[in-house]
Structure formats: structure tokens, C-alpha cells
Design an enzyme around this catalytic site. Sequence first.
Site, PDB file in Angstrom:
ATOM      1  N   TRP A 161       0.802  -1.230   0.000  1.00 31.30           N
ATOM      2  CA  TRP A 161       0.000   0.000   0.000  1.00 31.30           C
ATOM      3  C   TRP A 161       0.828   1.270   0.000  1.00 31.30           C
ATOM      4  CZ3 TRP A 161       1.894   2.155   4.357  1.00 31.30           C
ATOM      5  CH2 TRP A 161       2.258   1.323   5.424  1.00 31.30           C
ATOM      6  N   ASN A 162       2.141   1.180   0.162  1.00 34.75           N
ATOM      7  CA  ASN A 162       2.879   2.434   0.398  1.00 34.75           C
ATOM      8  C   ASN A 162       3.203   3.208  -0.881  1.00 34.75           C
ATOM      9  OD1 ASN A 162       4.646   0.379  -0.221  1.00 34.75           O
ATOM     10  ND2 ASN A 162       6.272   1.110   1.121  1.00 34.75           N
ATOM     11  N   LYS A 185      -2.225  -8.411  -8.101  1.00 37.13           N
ATOM     12  CA  LYS A 185      -3.088  -8.214  -6.934  1.00 37.13           C
ATOM     13  C   LYS A 185      -2.556  -7.038  -6.097  1.00 37.13           C
ATOM     14  CE  LYS A 185      -3.764  -9.166  -2.328  1.00 37.13           C
ATOM     15  NZ  LYS A 185      -4.246  -7.891  -2.102  1.00 37.13           N
ATOM     16  N   PRO A 186      -3.273  -5.908  -6.147  1.00 38.51           N
ATOM     17  CA  PRO A 186      -2.836  -4.767  -5.332  1.00 38.51           C
ATOM     18  C   PRO A 186      -3.246  -4.944  -3.876  1.00 38.51           C
ATOM     19  CG  PRO A 186      -4.810  -4.197  -6.566  1.00 38.51           C
ATOM     20  CD  PRO A 186      -4.468  -5.616  -6.947  1.00 38.51           C
ATOM     21  N   GLY A 218      -5.360 -10.416   0.891  1.00 36.79           N
ATOM     22  CA  GLY A 218      -4.179 -11.271   0.789  1.00 36.79           C
ATOM     23  C   GLY A 218      -4.575 -12.733   0.776  1.00 36.79           C
ATOM     24  N   GLY A 243       6.344 -12.188   2.879  1.00 41.01           N
ATOM     25  CA  GLY A 243       7.299 -12.691   1.885  1.00 41.01           C
ATOM     26  C   GLY A 243       7.682 -14.142   2.163  1.00 41.01           C
ATOM     27  N   GLU A 260      10.762  -8.153  -2.815  1.00 40.82           N
ATOM     28  CA  GLU A 260      11.286  -6.845  -2.396  1.00 40.82           C
ATOM     29  C   GLU A 260      10.660  -6.575  -1.033  1.00 40.82           C
ATOM     30  OE1 GLU A 260      12.167  -3.645  -1.341  1.00 40.82           O
ATOM     31  OE2 GLU A 260      10.699  -2.737  -2.664  1.00 40.82           O
ATOM     32  N   LEU A 261      11.491  -6.667   0.026  1.00 37.40           N
ATOM     33  CA  LEU A 261      10.926  -6.672   1.384  1.00 37.40           C
ATOM     34  C   LEU A 261      11.357  -5.421   2.154  1.00 37.40           C
ATOM     35  CD1 LEU A 261      11.573 -10.483   1.959  1.00 37.40           C
ATOM     36  CD2 LEU A 261       9.499  -9.396   1.088  1.00 37.40           C
ATOM     37  N   CYS A 294      10.209   1.386   2.347  1.00 35.77           N
ATOM     38  CA  CYS A 294      11.217   0.357   2.603  1.00 35.77           C
ATOM     39  C   CYS A 294      12.616   0.968   2.635  1.00 35.77           C
ATOM     40  CB  CYS A 294      11.124  -0.741   1.552  1.00 35.77           C
ATOM     41  SG  CYS A 294      11.166  -0.113  -0.119  1.00 35.77           S
ATOM     42  N   GLN A 341      -1.476   0.517  11.503  1.00 32.24           N
ATOM     43  CA  GLN A 341      -0.116   1.032  11.330  1.00 32.24           C
ATOM     44  C   GLN A 341       0.191   2.087  12.393  1.00 32.24           C
ATOM     45  OE1 GLN A 341       1.885  -0.438   9.349  1.00 32.24           O
ATOM     46  NE2 GLN A 341       3.636   0.913   9.616  1.00 32.24           N
ATOM     47  N   GLU A 392      11.887  -2.712  11.397  1.00 31.08           N
ATOM     48  CA  GLU A 392      11.311  -1.704  10.504  1.00 31.08           C
ATOM     49  C   GLU A 392      10.043  -1.145  11.153  1.00 31.08           C
ATOM     50  OE1 GLU A 392       9.566  -3.203   6.822  1.00 31.08           O
ATOM     51  OE2 GLU A 392      10.694  -1.670   5.734  1.00 31.08           O
TER      52      GLU A 392
HETATM   53  P1  NDP Z   1       1.996  -7.168   3.661  1.00 31.69           P
HETATM   54  O1  NDP Z   1       3.276  -7.842   3.444  1.00 31.69           O
HETATM   55  O2  NDP Z   1       1.084  -7.659   4.711  1.00 31.69           O
HETATM   56  O3  NDP Z   1       1.156  -7.121   2.295  1.00 31.69           O
HETATM   57  C1  NDP Z   1       1.739  -6.934   1.010  1.00 31.69           C
HETATM   58  C2  NDP Z   1       0.829  -7.563  -0.031  1.00 31.69           C
HETATM   59  O4  NDP Z   1       0.735  -8.973   0.225  1.00 31.69           O
HETATM   60  C3  NDP Z   1      -0.599  -7.046   0.006  1.00 31.69           C
HETATM   61  O5  NDP Z   1      -1.122  -6.997  -1.306  1.00 31.69           O
HETATM   62  C4  NDP Z   1      -1.301  -8.103   0.824  1.00 31.69           C
HETATM   63  O6  NDP Z   1      -2.679  -8.137   0.587  1.00 31.69           O
HETATM   64  C5  NDP Z   1      -0.644  -9.363   0.308  1.00 31.69           C
HETATM   65  N1  NDP Z   1      -0.778 -10.506   1.182  1.00 31.69           N
HETATM   66  C6  NDP Z   1      -1.154 -10.559   2.476  1.00 31.69           C
HETATM   67  N2  NDP Z   1      -1.162 -11.832   2.921  1.00 31.69           N
HETATM   68  C7  NDP Z   1      -0.792 -12.617   1.892  1.00 31.69           C
HETATM   69  C8  NDP Z   1      -0.594 -14.019   1.721  1.00 31.69           C
HETATM   70  N3  NDP Z   1      -0.773 -14.879   2.719  1.00 31.69           N
HETATM   71  N4  NDP Z   1      -0.180 -14.470   0.525  1.00 31.69           N
HETATM   72  C9  NDP Z   1       0.044 -13.621  -0.498  1.00 31.69           C
HETATM   73  N5  NDP Z   1      -0.149 -12.284  -0.391  1.00 31.69           N
HETATM   74  C10 NDP Z   1      -0.548 -11.781   0.780  1.00 31.69           C
HETATM   75  O7  NDP Z   1       2.272  -5.689   3.917  1.00 31.69           O
HETATM   76  P2  NDP Z   1       1.266  -4.669   4.508  1.00 31.69           P
HETATM   77  O8  NDP Z   1       0.779  -3.961   3.324  1.00 31.69           O
HETATM   78  O9  NDP Z   1       0.223  -5.185   5.424  1.00 31.69           O
HETATM   79  O10 NDP Z   1       2.279  -3.905   5.446  1.00 31.69           O
HETATM   80  C11 NDP Z   1       2.727  -4.485   6.667  1.00 31.69           C
HETATM   81  C12 NDP Z   1       4.185  -4.226   6.854  1.00 31.69           C
HETATM   82  O11 NDP Z   1       4.932  -4.661   5.738  1.00 31.69           O
HETATM   83  C13 NDP Z   1       4.545  -2.781   6.982  1.00 31.69           C
HETATM   84  O12 NDP Z   1       4.363  -2.319   8.279  1.00 31.69           O
HETATM   85  C14 NDP Z   1       5.980  -2.794   6.563  1.00 31.69           C
HETATM   86  O13 NDP Z   1       6.808  -3.154   7.634  1.00 31.69           O
HETATM   87  C15 NDP Z   1       6.042  -3.843   5.525  1.00 31.69           C
HETATM   88  N6  NDP Z   1       5.979  -3.340   4.172  1.00 31.69           N
HETATM   89  C16 NDP Z   1       7.123  -3.263   3.440  1.00 31.69           C
HETATM   90  C17 NDP Z   1       7.078  -2.743   2.176  1.00 31.69           C
HETATM   91  C18 NDP Z   1       8.260  -2.597   1.342  1.00 31.69           C
HETATM   92  O14 NDP Z   1       8.200  -1.894   0.340  1.00 31.69           O
HETATM   93  N7  NDP Z   1       9.336  -3.235   1.643  1.00 31.69           N
HETATM   94  C19 NDP Z   1       5.852  -2.269   1.591  1.00 31.69           C
HETATM   95  C20 NDP Z   1       4.702  -2.425   2.421  1.00 31.69           C
HETATM   96  C21 NDP Z   1       4.783  -2.963   3.645  1.00 31.69           C
HETATM   97  P3  NDP Z   1      -3.671  -7.297   1.529  1.00 31.69           P
HETATM   98  O15 NDP Z   1      -3.275  -5.880   1.449  1.00 31.69           O
HETATM   99  O16 NDP Z   1      -4.964  -7.549   0.919  1.00 31.69           O
HETATM  100  O17 NDP Z   1      -3.487  -7.878   2.901  1.00 31.69           O
END
Ligand code: NDP
Length: 496
Positions: A161-162, A185-186, A218, A243, A260-261, A294, A341, A392
Site C-alpha cells: 500500500w505504500n 493483486k494490489p 491477501g 514474503g 522486495e521486502l 522500505c 499502522q 522496521e
Molecule cells: P503485507 O506484506 O502484509 O502485504 C503486502 C501484499 O501482500 C498485500 O497486497 C497483501 O494483501 C498481500 N498478502 C497478504 N497476505 C498474503 C498471503 N498470505 N499471501 C500472499 N499475499 C498476501 O504488507 P502490509 O501492506 O500489510 O504492510 C505491513 C508491513 O509490511 C509494513 O508495516 C511494513 O513493515 C512492511 N511493508 C514493506 C514494504 C516494502 O516496500 N518493503 C511495503 C509495504 C509494507 P492485503 O493488502 O490484501 O493484505
Amino acid sequence: MRTMIDTMLPKQPYEYAMWIDGDWVTSKSSFTRESPAHDVTVGRYPMGSEADTDAAVVAARRAFDAGPWPKMSGADRSKALLRVADGIRAKKEELALIEVLESGKPISQARDEMEWSAGLWDYAAALCRHIYGDTYNTLGESMMGFMIREPIGVVAMITPWNFPFLIISQKLPFALAAGCTCVVKPSELTPGTTLRLGQLIEAAGIPKGVVNIVSGYGNPVGARLASHSDVDMISFTGSTAVGRSVVEASRSNLKKVELELGGKNPQIVFADSDLDAALDAVVFGVYFNMGECCNSGSRLMVQKSIAQEFAAKVIEKAKEVVVGDPLDEATKVGAIVNQTQLDKIQGYIQTGQREGATLKLGGNRRQTERGRFFEPTVFEGVNPGMTIAKEEIFGPVLSVIPFETPDEALRIANSTAYGLSAGVWTKNIDVAFQLGRGIRAGTVWINTFMEGYPELSFGGYKESGLGRELGRFAIEEFTELKTIQVHLGPRTKWLP
Ligand code: NDP
């Protein structure tokens, strides 16, 4: 009284549909999104199901196996990607507004992200014509060897979402350039601009089934894509925890995984650096995108001889950062994406204090009539073992960590599980390169921070990820390498 900003808010939530096999698809159930800055419902999206996900994969599989996309010339694919880039530029204002309403990020930044995204589509378009392998004419008179690159197949992309539009633009055009077909899948929090991208892809004439966009949670959508046996590769950006679950799920058919984590990125400031430039970059690096980034430079490492003075300047500068309504052009720090958050950030503030760090600035939710905002925050007296120095936070929170020597700086910089990026500030070229080479991270900025170019690869060491996005190597991530050997002339027989 309605303010100027109120007139920019939608009177009704925008309605969205999913883009599956060249059709706009709705579903029986839907979900909505509230603007985190305004507490107004800004979008209604179809709740994608497992069946919708399967339909999208079937479409992508057919579009890959039957073509024409993977077999089209690079020149033709390139033209289509350029049309998408033009479409992004034409819709920049509309896309930026949706991004602000769903994510809470400042409008001026959202516009920049649209421009940057269009540039990624341009760059990937150029790469369409530069996919090449290798040939060997050194294998003896009777043998020629060719290594050719082929598209890997159906790629699923899961985005957070960021930076919703920017991150899909770091993946999708590169996969399309390679000749892959895709299911996207966004995040459930910010699906709007990705679903709108479907309209630009349709208008660009990309054949049906080549790109499919499924909104939803997700679980089931993301999880189904990760385990689906007809998906050849998954490209994921998000948390390290999810991830890991994607890697687990990918075992079903041993699909390729690109990740990309997160990051816990240091900005390392030596006493001999251009301190004014470093100061500006430190404040930008940690508060940009509310720290929900990130690449956030959330660890400020300062040489001891200047640590106190420099930290005091950072605090003064941080007070100048305009926090407020993201639709206001002057805003630099907008709203936090959701209550979860916000609670997470607040939790880290308490942990930092409990573990003995000194809260010098901020640390609280900003009280406003509506929306969720957090104050720019600075902790001093942080040591590398504390939770706020290792994890983080994904919020506007800076931890100041002093160091004495380059060796110590390197040891602290490498002391977290992450390895995404780092900044090094010094005029000493030997020290700059000692750290540039020694830091275990995918990107090291020297005397700058968080600048990017489509030409330069991006990705993480250690638990920050697998594989690379951007740059010419990005396209290779979406290919398989095939070896073809050709025998010339009579073959020596195995049996007499
Ligand atoms: P998530 O890792 O929870 O979600 C990222 C994506 O994965 C979303 O589209 C989410 O869907 C999807 N997802 C969730 N569960 C599953 C699953 N079991 N299998 C496959 N896909 C799945 O990140 P969040 O958006 O919730 O953010 C939480 C934390 O992640 C943040 O606080 C931050 O620490 C980190 N983050 C890191 C990012 C980076 O760029 N490195 C970017 C964003 C977050 P849905 O939104 O529908 O749950």
C-alpha cells in the site's frame, strides 16, 4: 463550511471493477476504503475470490501459451508500453488524486510518482528491443552453442500500500517487455490506481488476458496466486513475514520467487561531510512518505565528535516539516495509512522508551479534526541492540546512533537482518568506498540519499529480498535462459 480541500473529495466513492481476460468484472461482494486523512469513503472495489483468481490465471496462461504477446516483436511490444506511458501522463492528476485519497501521501509527491512511473514504462519499452543471450563459436568446428532468453511465463504480482502505482510500475512493464503475461493483486488498502491502470492497458491495445488485475484480500487472492501451479513466477513487495509465506506457498510447483521486502537503512554521517547537505537528506530520508517506505533512512549513524550538535540540528529541521492534509500542496508528511499502522508506530515508541532510548521529539499522534497523523519523531541514546534500531517501524521515527571509526560504522550498519539500502556522507573517498563496498545492501548512496533511475537496479541483500527490479537486469528476472546446441557436419557415432 466546505473548504477548498473538501471540494476535492469524492461525493460518492469511486466505483471500480476487476480486469480479467479483457473484461471488466464485478463481484457479489465488495469492500471500501476510507481516506486515512479525511475519514471519507473514497472507493468501492470488487472482493476478488479464489474463483476470480483462478479465472485470471487461466486467462494469463492462455494468453501466454497461445500468444500473440510472447511471440510479438520487441518493437511491437515496445509501442504498446509507450502508449501506456502516454496514458499515465494524460491521467496524471486523476491517478495522483486517487493515490492521495487511498494512501494519505502528499499530492505533490503523488504527482512525482506518476511521472516517475511513466518513465519506468518508457524505459521498459526500450528494453523490449534489447533482450539477448549469448553465442559460442569456440566449441569446435562441428558445434555452435546458443543461449537464448525466453519469457518465463505467467507472472503473479502482489503489491503493498505504500507506493501502489510506482511499485506495480517497477514490475509490470518489465515483465511485459520480456513477453510474460501477468496477474496483479494490489493491496486491499490502495487498489484504485492499479485497477485504473487496467483502463490504460486496454486503451493501449495490449491483447486480452495479457494483464489481469484482481482486487481483494491477501487471503484468498494473494495466497492463491502464490500456490497456483499455473503461475510460473511470483514477484512480491511487502513485509518480510508475508514474503516468507509466499516462499512457502511457492513450493507447490517450485515457481520462481522475486521478493522486495523491508529495510532498516542507515544514513552514516562522518564529521568531514557536507553537513548541510547531509542534514537535509537525513530529514527527507526518514520523513518522506511518512516513513512508510522500505528505503526509509530510519537509522541515523553520526560520528561521535559531531553527534550531539548534528542531532540537535536534525531536531530543529524536523520541526519545520509540514505535517497535514495531503491534499494541501505545502504538505510534506501526510496521513498514516490506517489505525493498525498507527498503533504499530505507537507501540515502537513505547518499546524505545522502555529499552532506554531518549525521546527528543514527537512520539505522539497529532491531534486533528479528522484523519490519522503522526508527529515527526527523533530518539537519541539508541544503541544497535535496541528493537527500534533493528526492526522496521514504517513510520516517521528516527533513531540516532553514534559511532567513532569507519570500522565501527560498518559493523553497526551491517548489524540488522535487513540489507536494502544505505547512505554514506564523507569527503574522504577511501572511507566512502570502504563503506560502499563493505555494506551488505542492494544500494549504497554516497553523498546523496534515495535517488533512483530506471537504469539502476534495486533490491535487497539478506532478509530485504531476492532478485532485482529496475535496470537492464530486471528484464532478465522475467526470463528463462535456454541453451540450444547445433551440430554441424557428420556426427561422430557412439556405436561403431
Ligand atoms: P503485507 O506484506 O502484509 O502485504 C503486502 C501484499 O501482500 C498485500 O497486497 C497483501 O494483501 C498481500 N498478502 C497478504 N497476505 C498474503 C498471503 N498470505 N499471501 C500472499 N499475499 C498476501 O504488507 P502490509 O501492506 O500489510 O504492510 C505491513 C508491513 O509490511 C509494513 O508495516 C511494513 O513493515 C512492511 N511493508 C514493506 C514494504 C516494502 O516496500 N518493503 C511495503 C509495504 C509494507 P492485503 O493488502 O490484501 O493484505
